[in-house]
Motif scaffolding. Sequence first.
Motif, mmCIF file in Angstrom:
data_model
loop_
_atom_site.group_PDB
_atom_site.id
_atom_site.type_symbol
_atom_site.label_atom_id
_atom_site.label_comp_id
_atom_site.label_asym_id
_atom_site.label_seq_id
_atom_site.Cartn_x
_atom_site.Cartn_y
_atom_site.Cartn_z
ATOM 1 N N LYS A 85 0.839 -1.191 0.000
ATOM 2 C CA LYS A 85 0.000 0.000 0.000
ATOM 3 C C LYS A 85 0.878 1.246 0.000
ATOM 4 O O LYS A 85 1.066 1.897 1.024
ATOM 5 N N HIS A 86 1.459 1.569 -1.116
ATOM 6 C CA HIS A 86 2.181 2.835 -1.239
ATOM 7 C C HIS A 86 2.048 3.286 -2.681
ATOM 8 O O HIS A 86 1.522 2.577 -3.535
ATOM 9 N N GLY A 87 2.543 4.471 -2.967
ATOM 10 C CA GLY A 87 2.335 5.029 -4.283
ATOM 11 C C GLY A 87 3.231 4.426 -5.346
ATOM 12 O O GLY A 87 4.177 3.693 -5.058
ATOM 13 N N TYR A 88 2.914 4.762 -6.583
ATOM 14 C CA TYR A 88 3.750 4.366 -7.711
ATOM 15 C C TYR A 88 4.999 5.250 -7.765
ATOM 16 O O TYR A 88 4.961 6.419 -7.386
ATOM 17 N N LEU A 89 6.074 4.704 -8.250
ATOM 18 C CA LEU A 89 7.188 5.549 -8.650
ATOM 19 C C LEU A 89 6.738 6.400 -9.828
ATOM 20 O O LEU A 89 5.963 5.946 -10.678
ATOM 21 N N SER A 90 7.245 7.614 -9.907
ATOM 22 C CA SER A 90 6.889 8.490 -11.026
ATOM 23 C C SER A 90 8.042 9.439 -11.300
ATOM 24 O O SER A 90 9.016 9.505 -10.548
#
Length: 494
Positions: free
Chosen positions: A33-38
């Motif tokens: 549960k964490h964000g995508y790399l971008s």
Amino acid sequence: MTIVNGHSGNSKIDKVDAQTPENGDIVGNGHQKHGYLSVQGDDIVLNGDPILLKGAGLGGWMNMENFITGYPGHEYQLRAALKNVLGVEKYDFFFDKFLEYFFTEEDAKFFASLGLNSIRLPVNYRHFEDDMNPRVFKTSGLKHLDRVIDLCAKYGIYTVIDLHAAPGGQNVDWHSDSGNNQALFWEHRDFQDRTILIWEHLARHYKDNTWVAGFNPLNEPTDSQHVRLLAFYDRVAKAIRKIDPHHILFFDTFGYDFSHFGQPIPNSVYACHDYSRYGFPNPPSEFIGTPEQTAWHEKSFHRKVEYMLRHKIPIWNGEFGPVYQSANDGLPNWKELNEGRYGVLQYQLDMYARNKTSWSIWLYKDIGFQGMVYVGEETPYMKLIKPFLDKKKRLATDEWGCDDTPIRRLFEPIEQWLVEAAPTITKRYPPTWKPDIHVGRLMRNMLLSEELCLEFADYFADLSIDELHDLARSFSFENCCQREILCFWLPDWD
């Protein structure tokens, strides 16, 4: 930093116990549960915080290469020869176990214990689609890819899925597994259409997995016209983003030619591959850190990343690293040669740190030529194929890192005759290749190597299921040695 030759056992993994990351709970298909790399400006970011990707390529696994695992020629030729010798049942068993043992939880745990945070996963299209049954996606190809991505996620390692071999061959090298010296991917729309379908399937399958850093649509594409590559990148980006708007796209070009590229595609990283001429034996050029040598590396690197610097986007070096000599090569100064190549690596890593460059060294595992870890000499696999490896070395059958000194005298008259008969060969694409490379590719790396596949397969004839299992298990972490410099010094370089 003092550089020391030598290899170790499993001491590093005994000392450091890798822990599952604390930034979220493992959920679903091994992701958190964490964000995508971008991409944000010239950084790769996680939730707005910059992150440098540091890791290795898992070459030789879902895209086999001759110098990595010891066979001659192209993967599909080797597989066909082995299927003929073993029969379907034993063939399927051996390769399933090979894929399983090549990267296990022990590998993931060890990799994370070194402080590395990313693995590039080269894959061959043949795992997902059959040339005799095109456009039918084989879900069986996801079995080991899912397994390794989930293992990496468990230990906080990001993965980049890299299509190293596309239908028709996107480049003219052995690692596109096309079996010829032409990149027919660019000549037939059908090959490109099939590749789009593969990426749509992969995007659909991994779109919710935040431990997948992104997708590398083509490895080292050699489009002599350049414009076809740009059209395909635009097309594949739209196809993937229609399904998966989040993951980073990692775009390659051949060598460092970004001369025809326009504005970067949003949320994308453009890759260089930064191999040093001082890291290879043909001809040997010892690196001792002279001003001329360091200046050459600076100039070469900045030429390759000029596009990224000009557009203020992240720099990702998708491949780099020397090859190494061993006592088996019969060279009295093999340790000194390796010292010079470690020096090359040390200088390159310092240069990448100064230029905020993410990197993926080539490669993690092999049979002792370039990998961070390598299959032990006393394993069943290495003992079985040792006579064949000696023969390959004498004949210079593999292009990558070979020393053609033993047979050069045979080929020089052919190269001279070819230049005299057709002077345009000196300008043949790619322009960085001289006639000796073209001749060697066609005669040794293709024609000779294709014939040698039959001889290699004979080593496996009449082997039992148990013997095949032991051969595959030779690639397991517990049966591998560690190249001390790469494992214990490389990850600490900031």
